[in-house]
Design an enzyme around this catalytic site. Structure first.
Site, short mmCIF file in Angstrom:
data_model
loop_
_atom_site.label_atom_id
_atom_site.label_comp_id
_atom_site.label_asym_id
_atom_site.label_seq_id
_atom_site.Cartn_x
_atom_site.Cartn_y
_atom_site.Cartn_z
CE1 TYR A 253 -5.26 55.34 92.35
CE2 TYR A 253 -3.33 56.61 93.00
CZ TYR A 253 -4.35 56.35 92.11
OH TYR A 253 -4.44 57.10 90.96
CG HIS A 261 -11.34 53.50 91.15
ND1 HIS A 261 -10.99 54.11 89.97
CD2 HIS A 261 -12.20 52.50 90.81
CE1 HIS A 261 -11.61 53.53 88.96
NE2 HIS A 261 -12.34 52.53 89.43
CE LYS A 293 -10.03 60.50 92.69
NZ LYS A 293 -10.74 59.37 92.22
#
Length: 318
Positions: A253, A261, A293
């Site tokens: 993070y 997020h 991601k």
């Protein structure tokens, strides 16, 4: 006395897991040291659920090693530090608690104008309360009595089966009806009672804790590589959490996970000589992109004492 930001945080070790029991330590770990851990305890009023959890905080082994190696925490052999109290000590403790309960009951009884019937938290209703209750029952009975009956004495008509079984009138000075109230008995910690002495069972290094047999991480090349990668990401200012649900070792993070997020799912590779199959790269890339991601391949070089990073993202063709 040291301030909370200056003293070493005590990590209570039990069954090779590290727990944090102090709320101030939890806040310090998160706000200043970028360590989140996972809350695993139930809350007092909502114990039968697993959405909102409370103390203690359980730390990942990499977090424990990082904190100890940087002098931010010490390890405590928690089971050994707790001493079993003698029978006389337990009896003294119970006697003091009963005396405290009795004292509060007497104070509450005097405050309400009633007597204390038993050290269970109940007291006799005051005469005024009994009179008011009797008046209410008579009023309800008069309202429900048949208009053509013409009796001088009101008739109590039960409205529920429970009332039908309890039609005995309450006398002026009856002790059948009771009101309850709550008393507070302060809880003494094991440290205050002298049953917990962690000072003789603290370890300021991972090696010393391993020699004492209370800690065993890291014990392999892969675990050592994970500790080094975790520490390198931590030094860069990132917060980390467990990444098993996303096919990696950590979630990375840019700030506190309560506000951000994760940007990366990180997987640790033991050494530059380690191999990774094309199918693994494809799987990491697809899963990372599907969860918004990038997958981070983190390569630890033991010889150079450095970490190399490679990010994988899935891209369209043509």
């Amino acid at each position: 006395m040291d301030s909370p930001s200056e003293r070493a945080i005590e990590l209570r070790i039990s069954n090779n897991k590290a727990y944090v029991w102090d709320v101030e330590d939890l806040a310090l770990l998160r706000a200043k040291h970028h360590i989140c851990g996972v809350l695993t305890g139930t809350l007092p009023h909502v114990s039968q659920q697993n959405v909102f959890l409370g103390m203690p905080l359980v730390l990942m082994p990499e977090e424990v090693v990082l904190l100890v190696e940087n002098g931010l925490a010490v390890l405590v052999d928690d089971p050994t530090a707790h001493r079993k109290p003698s029978r006389s000590e337990l009896e003294k403790w119970n006697t003091e608690r009963r005396a405290l309960v009795k004292t509060q009951l007497v104070k509450e009884g005097a405050k309400e104008g009633g007597g204390v019937s038993a050290p269970t938290g109940s007291r006799s209703m005051s005469e005024e309360a009994i009179r008011k209750r009797k008046a209410r029952e008579e009023k309800r009975a008069a309202a429900k009595s048949p208009a053509e009956g013409g009796e001088d004495t009101p008739v109590f008509v039960p409205s529920t089966p429970a009332q039908a079984q309890a039609t005995v009138p309450v006398a002026e000075n009856s002790n059948l009806a009771h009101a309850t109230y709550t008393i507070t008995v302060p809880a003494n910690s094991a440290s205050e009672l002298g049953w917990y002495s962690p000072e003789d069972y603290k370890y300021s290094t991972v090696k010393a804790a391993m020699q004492a047999g209370i800690w065993s991480y890291p014990s392999s090349a892969h675990e050592r590589a994970k500790c080094k990668v975790f520490q390198d990401l931590w030094k860069k200012g990132h917060y980390m959490g467990g990444g098993i649900k996303f096919g990696g070792d950590y979630l990375v993070y840019p700030g506190d996970p309560l506000r951000y997020h994760s940007h990366f799912v990180a997987s640790v590779i033991d050494s530059p000589a380690a191999t990774i199959s094309p199918m693994e790269i494809v799987a990491h890339g697809r899963l990372g992109t599907a969860t918004k991601k990038a997958h981070l391949l983190c390569n630890w070089d033991e010889e150079k004492q450095t970490v190399s990073y490679y990010s994988v993202e899935w891209a369209g063709f043509g």
